[in-house]
Design a protein around this motif. Sequence first.
Motif, short mmCIF file in Angstrom:
data_model
loop_
_atom_site.label_atom_id
_atom_site.label_comp_id
_atom_site.label_asym_id
_atom_site.label_seq_id
_atom_site.Cartn_x
_atom_site.Cartn_y
_atom_site.Cartn_z
N ARG A 104 0.81 -1.22 0.00
CA ARG A 104 0.00 0.00 0.00
C ARG A 104 0.85 1.28 0.00
O ARG A 104 0.38 2.31 0.44
N PHE A 105 2.08 1.20 -0.48
CA PHE A 105 2.91 2.40 -0.53
C PHE A 105 3.38 2.66 -1.96
O PHE A 105 3.41 1.76 -2.80
N GLN A 106 3.77 3.89 -2.20
CA GLN A 106 4.03 4.38 -3.54
C GLN A 106 5.32 3.79 -4.13
O GLN A 106 6.18 3.29 -3.42
N VAL A 107 5.40 3.92 -5.44
CA VAL A 107 6.59 3.48 -6.18
C VAL A 107 7.10 4.68 -6.98
O VAL A 107 6.43 5.15 -7.89
N ASN A 108 8.28 5.17 -6.62
CA ASN A 108 8.89 6.26 -7.40
C ASN A 108 9.62 5.72 -8.62
O ASN A 108 9.58 6.32 -9.69
N LYS A 109 10.32 4.62 -8.43
CA LYS A 109 11.08 4.01 -9.53
C LYS A 109 10.58 2.58 -9.73
O LYS A 109 10.76 1.73 -8.87
N SER A 110 9.96 2.34 -10.85
CA SER A 110 9.52 0.97 -11.15
C SER A 110 10.71 0.19 -11.71
O SER A 110 11.70 0.75 -12.18
N ALA A 111 10.59 -1.13 -11.66
CA ALA A 111 11.67 -1.98 -12.17
C ALA A 111 11.89 -1.73 -13.65
O ALA A 111 13.04 -1.65 -14.13
N ALA A 112 10.83 -1.59 -14.41
CA ALA A 112 10.96 -1.37 -15.85
C ALA A 112 11.66 -0.04 -16.15
O ALA A 112 12.44 0.06 -17.10
N ALA A 113 11.37 0.98 -15.34
CA ALA A 113 11.93 2.31 -15.61
C ALA A 113 13.45 2.35 -15.43
O ALA A 113 14.12 3.17 -16.05
N VAL A 114 13.99 1.48 -14.58
CA VAL A 114 15.44 1.50 -14.31
C VAL A 114 16.15 0.28 -14.89
O VAL A 114 17.31 0.02 -14.58
N GLY A 115 15.45 -0.47 -15.72
CA GLY A 115 16.10 -1.57 -16.45
C GLY A 115 16.25 -2.86 -15.69
O GLY A 115 17.14 -3.67 -16.02
N VAL A 116 15.44 -3.10 -14.67
CA VAL A 116 15.50 -4.35 -13.92
C VAL A 116 14.43 -5.30 -14.46
O VAL A 116 13.25 -4.95 -14.49
N SER A 117 14.85 -6.50 -14.86
CA SER A 117 13.92 -7.46 -15.45
C SER A 117 13.62 -8.58 -14.48
O SER A 117 14.38 -8.85 -13.53
N ALA A 118 12.52 -9.26 -14.72
CA ALA A 118 12.14 -10.39 -13.89
C ALA A 118 13.16 -11.52 -14.02
O ALA A 118 13.37 -12.29 -13.06
N ARG A 119 13.84 -11.65 -15.15
CA ARG A 119 14.85 -12.70 -15.33
C ARG A 119 16.02 -12.51 -14.37
O ARG A 119 16.51 -13.48 -13.78
#
Length: 519
Positions: free
Chosen positions: A354-369
């Motif tokens: 329930r808290f905000q996200v300033n930097k998403s994984a996609a925005a900084v190049g982090v992949s699920a792999r």
Amino acid sequence: MGDRRTPLRRSPRRLPWEGRLPGKGRLPGEERLSGGGRLPGRGTLPSDPRFWRSPLRGPWLTAVLGAVLLAGITLLFVTGLLSYAAYNPELSAVNDKTPDKGWLGFYLFDWPTDPHWLYRLTQGLHVTVGIALVPVLLAKLWSVIPKLFALPPARSVAHALERISLLLLVGGVLFEFVTGLLNVQLDYLFPGSFYSLHFYGAWVFVAAFVVHVALRLPMAVRVLRAGRPDEGPRPGARPGPDSSPVPESESVPESESVPESESVPESESVPGPESVPEPESVPEPEPEPDRGTGLVPVAPAAPTLSRRGALGAVGGGSLLLLGLTAGQNFDGTLRRTALLAPHGGGDPGPGPYRFQVNKSAAAVGVSARETGAGWRLTVQGADHRSLRLSRAALLRLPQHGAALPIACVEGWSTSDLDWSGVRLRDLAELVGYGARGGDARGGDGLPGVFVESLQRHGAFRTVALSSRQVTDPRSLLALRVGGQDLSLDHGYPARVIVPAAPGVHNTKWVARLAFGATR
């Protein structure tokens, strides 16, 4: 000595157009012009004092607004310095966004971990109060804007220095507020780093601010002690020949109020504009003393708002902005009211995320792999010891919990969230560091740690934490929040959580922990 009473005299009627047509009578304030000059026309320049006609301008309104800004800006400067100190810029070059600050960092200290809500409080005040002060700042600039156009630009060396300080003051405060508001909205439209621009800009502004306060504070104190100036009869009032009420004993009976023999013929009831005498019963209010400030208009227009009403409008605007901002520091319904916060309009909802996200994984190049089963955490320590731990191995280590908030530089924060994971101090002991007695930094012999993220780009992909932060038992390499595994955008497979630290120092997607290193 009989019961005879004096007939009531009619007060002269002021026609709607009287005092407004050119050449017909005097316009309001015209008698205040020196040399019998006329009121300004369309061609008047801002450098002409007659251009500025608002009767609200004057030392009193400026002094009241200035007093509010003096308290508010002082709070903003102090909380801003504390926000900068919270990054521990002297600990490592990766934390220092202003490496050329020199003596401007004289006040820096090792940022504490208690109370755990410290950064949430200081940065929340910094952003919320700053936004609420915007109407006050704009009103203050409006009240003194004639000074910016005054000619000649400099009458003496002292006057020239004052004008330069005024230029730095106005330019500096606008720069600080604009860059701060853009940063709150995550709109990085300015060249360079926000941190360095805002930091150096603050010192330039504060230098001019101190000079301005030293020059103007004595006058402001005298004006405030003198009280609010008389504003005369309220707009729309129709006082009679005497402002005091007529005693009932002297009232005129209706039968004698206007004798029929003295009645005015209907054809003569509305005289022409040149035959209407000047009313003698409505004295104009005394103009506010200028006190050498040059703020009182020489040709004031008719008032449409009182000074008290102007302050009420400014205060109402500040309260509105406060109500649209402060909710970003609370959960649930109040967060939905924070329309001016970058994430205030969208409530993340209940549950562990329930808290905000300033930097998403996609925005900084982090992949699920990269964060899947093959992810390994590298832990480096004393004597070149190194470990590579999977998430499953971390879960087999002793797990600890901590109730800590997330607080970001943009001003938003959460309430305490329930984190669980491995203590940083336990990981330090795994690679050769143990409690070998106290040290000069207040720790238990444990060093600081250099944290590196998987993120490919963006600020704060690496940070350094102090010995104090590593030693605190609430500092975790968090694996879960609210009893559930972290989501990818919240830092899965592991993130750092440290009490009282800025949000960007609670690194997500941790790839390496190097204890005793600064890079």
